[in-house]
Structures are given as structure tokens and as C-alpha cells.
Write an enzyme that holds these catalytic residues in place. Structure first.
Site, PDB file in Angstrom:
ATOM      1  N   THR C 361      10.309  66.638  38.904  1.00  0.00           N
ATOM      2  CA  THR C 361       9.559  65.471  38.680  1.00  0.00           C
ATOM      3  C   THR C 361      10.379  64.398  38.012  1.00  0.00           C
ATOM      4  O   THR C 361      10.428  63.202  38.118  1.00  0.00           O
ATOM      5  CB  THR C 361       7.955  65.644  38.096  1.00  0.00           C
ATOM      6  OG1 THR C 361       7.421  66.608  38.454  1.00  0.00           O
ATOM      7  CG2 THR C 361       7.235  64.338  38.254  1.00  0.00           C
ATOM      8  N   TRP C 364      12.949  63.260  40.098  1.00  0.00           N
ATOM      9  CA  TRP C 364      12.491  62.353  41.315  1.00  0.00           C
ATOM     10  C   TRP C 364      12.462  60.802  40.592  1.00  0.00           C
ATOM     11  O   TRP C 364      12.713  60.023  41.177  1.00  0.00           O
ATOM     12  CB  TRP C 364      11.145  62.945  41.799  1.00  0.00           C
ATOM     13  CG  TRP C 364      10.571  62.185  42.733  1.00  0.00           C
ATOM     14  CD1 TRP C 364      10.609  62.367  43.998  1.00  0.00           C
ATOM     15  CD2 TRP C 364       9.563  61.145  42.448  1.00  0.00           C
ATOM     16  NE1 TRP C 364       9.857  61.181  44.586  1.00  0.00           N
ATOM     17  CE2 TRP C 364       9.412  60.544  44.078  1.00  0.00           C
ATOM     18  CE3 TRP C 364       9.345  60.485  41.425  1.00  0.00           C
ATOM     19  CZ2 TRP C 364       8.580  59.300  44.103  1.00  0.00           C
ATOM     20  CZ3 TRP C 364       8.546  59.064  41.674  1.00  0.00           C
ATOM     21  CH2 TRP C 364       7.933  58.811  42.875  1.00  0.00           C
ATOM     22  N   HIS C 365      12.072  60.710  39.403  1.00  0.00           N
ATOM     23  CA  HIS C 365      11.875  59.377  38.803  1.00  0.00           C
ATOM     24  C   HIS C 365      13.149  58.892  38.714  1.00  0.00           C
ATOM     25  O   HIS C 365      13.257  57.560  38.654  1.00  0.00           O
ATOM     26  CB  HIS C 365      11.184  59.491  37.481  1.00  0.00           C
ATOM     27  CG  HIS C 365       9.600  59.660  37.668  1.00  0.00           C
ATOM     28  ND1 HIS C 365       8.872  60.791  37.957  1.00  0.00           N
ATOM     29  CD2 HIS C 365       8.831  58.794  37.645  1.00  0.00           C
ATOM     30  CE1 HIS C 365       7.601  60.509  37.998  1.00  0.00           C
ATOM     31  NE2 HIS C 365       7.540  59.289  37.912  1.00  0.00           N
ATOM     32  N   GLY C 366      14.164  59.514  38.657  1.00  0.00           N
ATOM     33  CA  GLY C 366      15.532  58.722  38.575  1.00  0.00           C
ATOM     34  C   GLY C 366      16.712  59.714  38.194  1.00  0.00           C
ATOM     35  O   GLY C 366      16.538  60.714  37.785  1.00  0.00           O
ATOM     36  N   PHE C 530      11.856  54.001  42.046  1.00  0.00           N
ATOM     37  CA  PHE C 530      12.031  55.485  42.124  1.00  0.00           C
ATOM     38  C   PHE C 530      12.117  56.034  43.498  1.00  0.00           C
ATOM     39  O   PHE C 530      11.929  55.328  44.588  1.00  0.00           O
ATOM     40  CB  PHE C 530      10.940  56.100  41.431  1.00  0.00           C
ATOM     41  CG  PHE C 530      10.802  55.956  40.062  1.00  0.00           C
ATOM     42  CD1 PHE C 530      11.730  55.745  39.245  1.00  0.00           C
ATOM     43  CD2 PHE C 530       9.542  55.532  39.445  1.00  0.00           C
ATOM     44  CE1 PHE C 530      11.665  55.391  37.794  1.00  0.00           C
ATOM     45  CE2 PHE C 530       9.366  55.174  37.943  1.00  0.00           C
ATOM     46  CZ  PHE C 530      10.423  55.156  37.250  1.00  0.00           C
TER      47      PHE C 530
END
Lengths: 347, 76, 530
Positions: C361, C364-366, C530
């Protein structure tokens, strides 16, 4: 019955929306009646009822340096200045195109300083020139040519979108001039009576390239061609403002251009003796713009040329003009006195 | 069935698993509980519940879960 | 094309018009064209990415389904002949074949995502290591631009492929329809990550001009604009000032920045999703809710069930469960039970899977360490509060706090503060700055500075604060009203003149108080990145 009620309901809602948005737009648009009046110049033209012999187009070097009232008083020439702050050459072209929808002058005078800009410069100036225009194809084209990258056409179509956040800056002025505005110019001339002597211009910066841009030339051609098509004499002038600097190289290019097409080009920067302009008394901001005394001198000299070279007709004594211009002259004199009185008061 | 109920009650002593049939929908058991359950069931019944069987219908009540276990046992 | 640009509004207007003029059976094709047009606006060169993801997913699912059919036919034809054992091994064999196809699809598509998003992150890490070992060689960065919405559509399509593998529903045979599912333009930029069985129910059917539904959709869009333009973009300068100048803004400013960012992110992200769902409603496509008043959550766990719901659901369904209940994990758990005791054995699957989920997670955000740490912090808090659950329960019972109004408020505030402080990792430029700022918040007492005009030096004026304050009251009010059912339904029951005043008032609020146009930089939605 129910259907009728529905139609009435929908219509009244639509009306309420349109009227309130229209009102908000009127309220939030700048009025240009206080400190900054240049934005009000363009719209005043539409109140004119008679034709003009001469139309001036250009930036501040026309609307602060030529006085149509003087041209009338001395020579009976009727004229109007369609100029605004930092008016770009294509804006002048489209204003001329629009003006020709209303009337056909004998002479068009274009001040060549605007040749220096090949690209739009500043949103605020765009607004001052364009918002005042009535809607026409010319206005649409002018907007398209003038928009900076961050501007949107729709913000010209609905200025409310542009000025939506002015609600926090509203002043009494916005309410006072909500419905009716004062006349602030004298046929497009913006009167100043104060004096600030020139102490010379700062030294001119060297430029990398002195050649005028292709877009500037394109629109100069367009102005010339439009005038030719309408049998209008085009006169190119450079006002006697010593700043922004008018480069020798620029002057040469205009001179060559004028020669090539047989146009009259007057560079008043080289004619201080002839015009009698003295920058120690005839300017209100140290030589950037002339004040009333300078503008009157310049107009008197220029009017003589117009009469001698182009045989512009003296309209004094014609009834339709006399009544209208008498009014203009007395308004001019009244304002002049008011401003002079204000000046002595402040001293 | 009794074994299963024992596992469930250990997880959430305050819930009556005999009657409740909205365990997932009402968020009485969450994803952590489900994973713990599956791991308990694996060690008790020796049945591995695969991920694709983790759907609300199979976990909403003790009875449904028991049916799932039986079905998986059979298939085995 | 930004959602808040005039171009996008024009695009929407034309699309809505066209959508209800053309024959209904072509509506979904119209949407597909619009989506690809929208995508092409962001750069025609990116179309290749989404097309290859769509086609590869189509192929993989088609193959898996064919294998499934083959298996069914074979078993049906040879029912009598095969023994139970033979049937079982045949099934396993076929499942393996399907698995190979799925694996191919997953690897292919996640590789594209990884290359686009993470190559430069990896290179910079390798370079750091090279520096550490005093080597002079450095790897050059690649200039790969991120295709629009790649994280969202990749996840969405892979979820679909896994569903097909699991036999949840039949694969879509129409490539065009699958392409629309992948590229549906409203949700391309910031989600939600929809599931095919949810979206396909309404996406491809004929929609007649249902006035109520369309009005509701438009209202929802307007509400999104209000959140984005009036609140999020107005507070943005203050957040930027504080978080981009950590040297000048410490102590209480960090706290203020943290709260402002919480508000900005909420207004920005939920506003964007409101627009997505609203656009869907106007088009008759039902997009699932992605938020459920997240700031009213009483714990982090609850918060993550109510914030960015579709992402959480995706991770739970496709990573958390498969990882935690896979055979090796169950064996490991059993092994640990026998060797290290019940308590540890029981926890192993949950712990390992949770850590993995949050690691992903975060990434995934950055592609940055900030986000990795952010993910692990969330994970840490979640696991700790899970462990402390019995403690809490005892505490609550002992002091009779359960269900008390004041205590619930305390829990809500605590959750918001906790979430906001974890979120500092995605505001500051790196992990060490974040820690430094966090501690300055606890150690530096400059509260008075704030009252002595400090608030007005953050890039927003007193008027902005006024607007934000009123906007926040409206937000909270609407959230409260929304707890007992749809706010729009409630408004729709009011007399027509009241409805008009409410919606026109909201429109004027956006028009006049929105931070758009000259003097404001049009800002991206935070979650677009994102």
C-alpha cells in the site's frame, strides 16, 4: 393547468438565475473610475453619434499625447482616439476593423511603439483593452490573438469567471458606477494637467535583436492593407515620449517601411523644436507621457500637417457637428479648470 | 459443529454465533478474524479454505461456515 | 485535462448531450470513445499502455475461461470412465494451466507498472548504496513519464483477471466492453478501483433520460466542486508554505500544517470522488462509494474501512486473504503452533499478511521511502491496537465508557490526530525531516507566535480563513445529516423553492468563493499522482 404552472415555474427560476448572475457580473467587474481609468477608454467610443475624420490607434502614446478637442478648436477636425494601456498591435488592428463597421474616417494614425511587442504581455492590460469592446467577430479574433497561456476564452465571454473573487475588494466605487459610468476621456484623450519635469531617460538597454517581430510586421501590413482597401490614408507616428526608449534601429525599420509603401512617418522625438514641446513643463511623469499642455502643442502642430498634407476638411460651422463639439469643448474646459484647481489646492 | 462454535466463541465471546447470520455484513468479524478462523479451522479440521471461498455468504453465520467446511472436506 | 478545467466542463457537457441523443444501444460505445478521447488528451503516446493492459487481460481471461470450459466438457463426457482420483488430478492439472495464464497476465501488467513507476526509485536507491560503498559509478535515471491512471487501471484489471481465475463470474467476451471497463474516464485519474461485477451491471445497459437521477448526479458533481475549489484549493497554499519550509515552520506550525493537510486531503480526495460518482450517475453508471465519513471513525482500523474503501477492499481480497490463507502460510502457522505455542502460531498469518499489505500500500502511493514508512506506521498502529483490544475492552467496561457521547468524541478526535500525524510522511520531503518535524511539534512551544499574526503569514488571508471556517461547518453539517440517509433525497423532499435556493446557493458559493482562474494555480487532485 399543471403544465402551465410548470412552465411558469421553470421560466421564473431561469430568469432569477440569469438576472442574478448578470447583476453579479456587473457588480464584480472593475469599473475603472477611480485610480486606474485606462480600462474605461475603449467602451466610451460607442457613445459617439457623429463620424470622425481621423482615428488614432495605439497605446498610451496616443491617448495621452493627442487632444482631439484641440484639433477641433484649431482646425475643425473631428477625431477619436481608440487607444488603451499597452495596446498591442493586433488589438489596434482589430479595433480599427471594428471601428470601420461604424464609420469610415479619412485618416488613420498609428503610433508605432507597439511594434516592439510580438507576444501578448500582461493579462491586466489585455483586459483593459478587450473587456470594453462590444461583441463582434473582431473582438473574438482580438481575444484569440491576445490570450496568454493561462487565460481562457470563456473568461472573456463570462467576465464573472475572471472577476469572481473581487467580492472581497468591492468598494463604494463599484456600487456607485453599477449602472452608469462617468465619461472620463475627451474623445479618447486622457487628460492630465500636473507637471513633473523630465530629468532625462535612463540609458537604453542593449537588445539582442532589433528586428521587429514577424507578428508585429504582419499586423502592420494588415493595418496598411485595411486602410488601402477603404481608401484611408495611414499615418505612422512616434510620440515624443523619451521612455520606453525608441531605438535608432527601430526608427530605421519604420522609415524603410513608410518609404516602401509611400506612407507619412512622423517621429516627434526629432521635432521638439517644431512642436515647441518642452519636457521640463509639458510632461506629467518625467517624459513618459505628455500632460495637457504638451498634448495641445503636439495636436496643434500635427493638425497643421493633417490640413496641409491631406486637406482635412474644416467642419466648424456645420450644424450637426457644432452642437456636439461645443458640448465636448465645454466639458473639456470644465475638467481642465477642475483639475487645475485641484492641483493648486494640493499644493 | 460444536468444535467450530468453540473456535468462534473464543474469538468473540460476546457474540451468539448460534443465531447470528450477519457476521460479515454487520462487521462483527473483520478480515483479521477471518484469517484467524481459517488458520484455526485448518489445524482443527485439516481443511484449507482457499481465498476464493472468502465471500460474505460463506462467513455470515456459523452454519454457513460449517457447510463450507463440509463441502471442502467432501471435495478433498 | 483537469476535472476543474473549463475544457473538462465543456467535454462533459457535450458528452452528456450526445449520450442521450444517440440510440441507447450505442451509449456504452459513446462512453468508450469519450474515455479514449479523454485519455488521448493526456498524451496520445500513453494509449499504448492502456491498450496493452486491456488486450493482455482480455487474452488471459479468454484463455482461462476456455480451459474451464474444456475441463467441464471433458468431465461431462467421461463421467462414467473416470475415477474420483483421476477427476481430481485432472482438475488440478487444468487449474494449473489456468494459473499459468493468470501468472503471465499478472507479471506482464505489474511489470509495466513497476517499470513506469518504480524504476527511478530503484535506481536512486542503488545510487545511494553505490555512494555508501564509495563507488564512483552511478546509474542514470530513465525518463519515463507515468501514463495517466496506470496504478488504478492496472489494479482494476488484475482484480478482474483474478476474479475470472476464481470463477466468480464469466469473462467479458466483448473486447470493447472490457476496454471501457479499463478506461472509464471519470475514475481513471483517482479511482475508485471498481470491480467488474459491480460496474458491468450498469455500464453497458441502455439508459434513458431519468431526470431525477441526472439532477442527483449534477448535484453530486457540484458538491465535489465545492469541496475541491472552495476548501481544498483554498487551504493548499498554507499547507505548501508549512511543509515546504520545514526550517521556518516548526512547533505549533507543524501541528497546524498537519490539521490543514487532513482537511485538504479529505476535501480534495472525497471531492474528486464525488465528481466521479456524480458523473457516473448522470451517465447512469453506478460507481461504488469510496468513502463513508472516514473522519467519524473511532479507530484506525475503522478508518481504513471507511477511507479509500475500494483500495482497501482490493488489498484485502487479492493480497491479504490469498497470502494469509495460502498453503505454505497455513503450514507455517501450524508449525509455529507446535513449536512456539498457540499465541504465536495464531498470529503469524495475520501479521505477515498485514505487513506485506501495508508495504505494498505504501509503495502503491508513491515510489519513495516516505510512503514505505507511512505504510509501515499504519501497520504498526493497526497491529498494536489489535493486540491491545482486550485491554481496551476491559478499560471501557470498567469505567462504563461504552457508548458514551463524550468518549465517542474522544475516540474520533484521537483517530483523526493519529491518522494526521502518520500522514505527515506524505507531506514532508523525506523521512528524517518528518521525524524532525514531529518532534519539534512536541518540543518547541511557539504557540504565541501563531496568535501574533503567524496565521496570516502562511499564504492565506483572513478572508480565506473565514471561507474555510464556514466551508468546514458545511462539510461537517452535511456529514452529520448524511448519517441517517442520503442528503440529496432529504433535500429533494423540500419545496421546490428551498431546493432551488440550496443548490443555486452552492453553485454561487463555488462560482464566487472557488479558488480558480487568474491568481490561482489550477492544482491537480492529490490522488492523481498515485
Amino acid at each position: 393547468m399543471i403544465k402551465q404552472k410548470k412552465i411558469v415555474g421553470i421560466t421564473s427560476i431561469l430568469l432569477a438565475v440569469i438576472i442574478s448572475l448578470w447583476f453579479l457580473q456587473r457588480l464584480l467587474m472593475p469599473k475603472y473610475m477611480g485610480q486606474v481609468v485606462e480600462g474605461a477608454l475603449i467602451a466610451e467610443y460607442y457613445q459617439e453619434t457623429t463620424n470622425h475624420d481621423v482615428i488614432f490607434i495605439g497605446d498610451c502614446e496616443v491617448y495621452e499625447n493627442f487632444s482631439p478637442i484641440t484639433l477641433w478648436e484649431k482646425y475643425g477636425i473631428t477625431s477619436y482616439i481608440r487607444g488603451s494601456a499597452q495596446q498591442l498591435i493586433w488589438q489596434s488592428y482589430y479595433l480599427l476593423e471594428e471601428t470601420l463597421q461604424y464609420e469610415k474616417p479619412d485618416i488613420v494614425v498609428f503610433n508605432v511603439l507597439a511594434m516592439q511587442y510580438n507576444e501578448p504581455q500582461k493579462e491586466a492590460y489585455n483586459r483593459m483593452t478587450l473587456d470594453g469592446m462590444k461583441w463582434s467577430l473582431s473582438k473574438v479574433k482580438s481575444i484569440q490573438e491576445s490570450m496568454l497561456e493561462e487565460e481562457s476564452f470563456i473568461e472573456y465571454f463570462f467576465p464573472l469567471l475572471r472577476y469572481h473573487s473581487r467580492w472581497s475588494e468591492l468598494t463604494v466605487e463599484d456600487w456607485n458606477y453599477l449602472w452608469k459610468k462617468d465619461i472620463i476621456s475627451h474623445n479618447g484623450y486622457y487628460m492630465r494637467v500636473d507637471v513633473k519635469a523630465s530629468v532625462g531617460a535612463p540609458p537604453a538597454k542593449k537588445l539582442a535583436n532589433y528586428e521587429f517581430g514577424s507578428r508585429a510586421y504582419y499586423y502592420l501590413d494588415q493595418i496598411r492593407i485595411l486602410c488601402e482597401q477603404n481608401q484611408i490614408a495611414l499615418v505612422l507616428v512616434k510620440a515624443p515620449s523619451i521612455y520606453p526608449h525608441w531605438y535608432k534601429e527601430w526608427d530605421m525599420q519604420i522609415e524603410t517601411y513608410a518609404e516602401k509603401y509611400g506612407l507619412l512617418y512622423l517621429n516627434f522625438l526629432e521635432m521638439f523644436e517644431e512642436t515647441g514641446i518642452d519636457l521640463s513643463v509639458d510632461t506629467y511623469d518625467g517624459g513618459l507621457h505628455l500632460n495637457l499642455f504638451g498634448a495641445e502643442k503636439l495636436s496643434e502642430y500635427f493638425g497643421k500637417i493633417l490640413v496641409e498634407e491631406y486637406g482635412v476638411f474644416d467642419h466648424r460651422g456645420e450644424e450637426i457637428y457644432d452642437t456636439i463639439w461645443e458640448e465636448k469643448v465645454s466639458f473639456y474646459k470644465k475638467k481642465k479648470e477642475e483639475k487645475l484647481a485641484e492641483l493648486t489646492e494640493n499644493k | 459443529m460444536e468444535e467450530l462454535l468453540a473456535i468462534l466463541e473464543e474469538l468473540h465471546p460476546e457474540v451468539d454465533f448460534r443465531t447470528c447470520c450477519t457476521l460479515v455484513e454487520d462487521k462483527i468479524i473483520d478480515s483479521f478474524d477471518i484469517v484467524s478462523l481459517i488458520s484455526e479451522i485448518h489445524s482443527e479440521f485439516d481443511v484449507a479454505i482457499p481465498a476464493e471461498e472468502i465471500i460474505p455468504e460463506n462467513f455470515n453465520s456459523a452454519a454457513a461456515l460449517y457447510r463450507l467446511i463440509q463441502r471442502l472436506e467432501e471435495e478433498d | 485535462m483537469l476535472f476543474t478545467s473549463y475544457e473538462f466542463l465543456g467535454f462533459l457537457f457535450l458528452l452528456f448531450l450526445l449520450y442521450y441523443i444517440i440510440p441507447k444501444r450505442y451509449q456504452w460505445i459513446c462512453l468508450l470513445c469519450a474515455s479514449y478521447l479523454f485519455y488521448a488528451f493526456s498524451g496520445i503516446k500513453y494509449l499504448g499502455y492502456i491498450v496493452s493492459t486491456t488486450c493482455s487481460t482480455y487474452l488471459v481471461c479468454y484463455k482461462m475461461e476456455k480451459i474451464g470450459e474444456e475441463q467441464k466438457n471433458y468431465i461431462r463426457l467421461n463421467k462414467e470412465r473416470l475415477t474420483r482420483e483421476e477427476k481430481k488430478s485432472y482438475k488440478i492439472y487444468m487449474k494449473k494451466k489456468q494459473w499459468n495464464w493468470l501468472l503471465f497476465g499478472l507479471i506482464f501488467n505489474f511489470s509495466i507498472l513497476a517499470v513506469c513507476k518504480y524504476v527511478n526509485f530503484s535506481i536512486s536507491n542503488i545510487n545511494n548504496v553505490l555512494q555508501l560503498i564509495k563507488s564512483n559509478s552511478r546509474l542514470p535515471f530513465l525518463s519515463i513519464a507515468l501514463p495517466l491512471g496506470i496504478s488504478y487501471y492496472t489494479f482494476q484489471m488484475m482484480g478482474y483477471a483474478i476474479d475470472i481465475y476464481r470463477g466468480k463470474y464469466p469473462a467479458e467476451r466483448n473486447l470493447g466492453k472490457l476496454a471501457l471497463f479499463a478506461s472509464f474516464f471519470p475514475q481513471l485519474m483517482q479511482g475508485p478501483i471498481s470491480r467488474f461485477d459491480d460496474l458491468s451491471k450498469t455500464m453497458f445497459s441502455a439508459h434513458s433520460f431519468d431526470r431525477k437521477r441526472i439532477f442527483f448526479g449534477l448535484q453530486r458533481i457540484l458538491w465535489g466542486f465545492f469541496k475541491k475549489l472552495v476548501i481544498a484549493d483554498r487551504i493548499l497554499p498554507a499547507v505548501t508554505t508549512i511543509t515546504h519550509n520545514p526550517e521556518n515552520y516548526q512547533g505549533v506550525y507543524v501541528f497546524i500544517g498537519m490539521l490543514f493537510y487532513a482537511l485538504e486531503l479529505y476535501a480534495d480526495f472525497t471531492g474528486g470522488i464525488d465528481m466521479v460518482i456524480g458523473i457516473g450517475e448522470v451517465l447512469g453508471v453506478q460507481v461504488k462509494e469510496n468513502f463513508n465519513r472516514p473522519y467519524f471513525s473511532k479507530s484506525i482500523k475503522e478508518y481504513w474501512n471507511r477511507w479509500h474503501i475500494s483500495l482497501g477492499a482490493w488489498f484485502t481480497e487479492y493480497i491479504f486473504y490469498p497470502v494469509s490463507v495460502c498453503q505454505p502460510m497455513l503450514k507455517l502457522s501450524k508449525f509455529s503452533r507446535n513449536h512456539f505455542g498457540e499465541a504465536i502460531g495464531k498470529r503469524i498469518p495475520v501479521y505477515l499478511a498485514t505487513i506485506l499489505v501495508w508495504l505494498i500500500t505504501g509503495i502503491w502511493h508513491g515510489a519513495a521511502w516516505n510512503f514505505v514508512v507511512w505504510g509501515l506506521m499504519n501497520c504498526l498502529v493497526l497491529l498494536i491496537s489489535q493486540e491491545l483490544q482486550p485491554c481496551y475492552r476491559w478499560f471501557h467496561r470498567k469505567f462504563h465508557l461504552e457508548g458514551k457521547w463524550g468518549f465517542r468524541l474522544f475516540q474520533v478526535v484521537r483517530t483523526v490526530l493519529l491518522m494526521s500525524s502518520i500522514r505527515m510522511f506524505d507531506c514532508y520531503r523525506d523521512v528524517s525531516t518528518t521525524f524532525r518535524m514531529f518532534f519539534s511539534m512536541l518540543t518547541k512551544y511557539n504557540f504565541m507566535e501563531l496568535l501574533n499574526g503567524g496565521m496570516l503569514k502562511l499564504g492565506i488571508s483572513a478572508i480565506d480563513y473565514g471561507i474555510l471556517f464556514i466551508g468546514m461547518i458545511i462539510l461537517i453539517g452535511v456529514s452529520f445529516i448524511g448519517r441517517s440517509g442520503s442528503v440529496r433525497e432529504k433535500i429533494a423532499k423540500k419545496p421546490i423553492i428551498v431546493q432551488f435556493l440550496i443548490w443555486y446557493g452552492l453553485f454561487l458559493a463555488v462560482l464566487l468563493f472557488g479558488a480558480y482562474g487568474e491568481g490561482y494555480d489550477a492544482s491537480q487532485f492529490i490522488y492523481n499522482q498515485f
